[in-house]
Design a protein around this motif. Structure first.
Motif, PDB file in Angstrom:
ATOM      1  N   LYS A   1      -6.200   1.835  -0.234  1.00  0.00           N
ATOM      2  CA  LYS A   1      -6.316   2.876   0.782  1.00  0.00           C
ATOM      3  C   LYS A   1      -7.229   2.555   1.975  1.00  0.00           C
TER       4      LYS A   1
ATOM      5  N   LEU B   1      -7.106   1.697  -6.211  1.00  0.00           N
ATOM      6  CA  LEU B   1      -6.334   2.616  -5.207  1.00  0.00           C
ATOM      7  C   LEU B   1      -7.264   2.902  -4.032  1.00  0.00           C
ATOM      8  N   LYS B   2      -8.530   3.016  -4.423  1.00  0.00           N
ATOM      9  CA  LYS B   2      -9.489   3.152  -3.144  1.00  0.00           C
ATOM     10  C   LYS B   2      -9.707   2.129  -2.209  1.00  0.00           C
TER      11      LYS B   2
ATOM     12  N   SER C   1      -5.445   2.201   5.522  1.00  0.00           N
ATOM     13  CA  SER C   1      -6.189   2.836   6.709  1.00  0.00           C
ATOM     14  C   SER C   1      -6.388   2.140   7.778  1.00  0.00           C
TER      15      SER C   1
END
Length: 267
Positions: A105, A101-102, A109
Motif C-alpha cells: 500500500k 499488504l501494508k 500510494s
C-alpha cells in the motif's frame, strides 16, 4: 536546518561499529534478491519479448524488492537504538499478509502521487517522440519533414530533464519509508503526509547528503562494493531522518501551536 553531513556520517559509523558483519549479511539478502530478480527477468525476455522483461522487472520490484528494502531500512533503524536483529529480519514485511499488504500500500500510494506529475512533465517528451515517428506523417499522407531527423537529440534531452524534475518533485516523500517502519501504528497516508511536511525544511539537506555519497554510489555500480556501502548509506539515511524529525518536533514545541502535528516514534 538539520545536522550537517559530517555529524550524520559520524553517527552512522558509530551505530555500525562492531555490528558491520550483521549489517553486511542483512544487505546481502536484498542484493541477492535483486540479482535473482534480474536473472528471472532475463529468462522471461529469453522466452518472450523485451516488453515482458520490463513488465516482469517492474512487478518484481514492486512486490518483492520494495518490501525487502523496507525490512532492511527497519533493520538499520532499530540498529540505531542498539537493537541487533537477525539478518533474516529483513523479510519482516514478507512474514505476514497484513504487513506485506501494508508495505505494498505504501508503494502504490507513492506511485499514485507520482503519476500526475509524471504525466505533466513527460507530456513534451511524448509529443516529441510522436513527431519523430514516420507513421504519423504516413497516416495523414504527407512527406516526412527533414527536421524530424534532429528530434532524437531533443527527445533524449527532454527525457533526461523531465526525469530529473520528477525526482526533485518526489524528493518530498523521501522520509515516507522510514516513518513507515519507525511507527507500526502509523497509517500509510499519515507517513506520506508527515514526510511531505517535514521535508519542506530538510529536503535540501537530504539532497546535499546524497551528493556527498556520489562517490560511494558510483563505486556501488560494480555491485561487490555495495556489500559495504549499502549499510553505511542506509544507516546515514536513517540518522538524517531521525535528526530531521527531532528538529521538526523542536520547531513545533517552540511555536507552541496546535496547527501542526508532531511525530514521535522512538526519535
Amino acid at each position: 536546518m538539520t545536522a550537517g553531513n559530517r555529524v550524520v556520517k559520524i553517527t552512522a559509523k558509530t551505530a555500525l561499529k562492531g555490528r558491520y558483519l550483521g549489517a553486511i549479511f542483512s544487505s546481502l539478502c536484498l542484493i541477492f534478491s535483486v540479482i535473482i530478480g534480474e536473472l528471472l527477468a532475463s529468462l522471461v525476455e529469453f522466452v518472450s519479448t523485451e516488453h515482458f522483461y520490463y513488465i516482469f522487472s517492474l512487478a518484481y520490484s514492486i512486490f518483492i524488492t520494495v518490501p525487502l528494502l523496507l525490512g532492511l531500512i527497519r533493520y538499520f533503524w532499530r540498529l540505531l537504538f542498539a537493537v541487533e536483529d537477525s539478518p533474516v529480519s529483513v523479510f519482516y514485511y514478507l512474514s505476514t499478509k497484513e504487513l506485506y499488504l501494508k508495505a505494498i500500500k505504501l508503494n502504490f500510494s507513492i506511485i499514485l502521487r507520482a503519476i500526475p506529475a509524471a504525466l505533466i512533465l513527460f507530456f513534451p517528451v511524448i509529443a516529441v517522440w510522436v513527431l519523430s515517428q514516420s507513421f504519423i506523417f504516413e497516416l495523414i499522407n504527407i512527406p516526412i519533414p527533414m527536421w524530424t531527423a534532429n528530434l532524437d537529440h531533443l527527445f533524449v534531452f527532454l527525457r533526461t530533464f523531465s526525469s530529473v524534475l520528477l525526482c526533485v518533485f518526489m524528493l518530498k516523500y523521501y522520509m515516507s519509508p522510514l516513518l513507515f517502519v519507525a511507527d507500526e501504528n502509523m497509517d500509510v497516508n499519515e507517513a506520506i503526509y508527515m514526510s511531505a511536511t517535514i521535508s519542506k525544511k530538510s529536503g535540501l539537506d537530504f539532497f546535499y547528503l546524497l551528493l556527498s555519497f556520489l562517490g560511494w554510489i558510483l563505486l556501488s555500480v560494480f555491485m561487490i562494493p555495495l556489500i559495504f556501502t549499502l549499510p553505511y548509506m542506509i544507516t546515514s539515511y536513517a540518522v538524517h531522518v531521525r535528526f530531521a524529525v527531532a528538529e521538526y518536533n523542536k520547531h513545533i514545541e517552540k511555536n507552541e501551536t496546535d496547527e501542526f502535528q508532531s511525530f514521535v516514534a522512538g526519535f
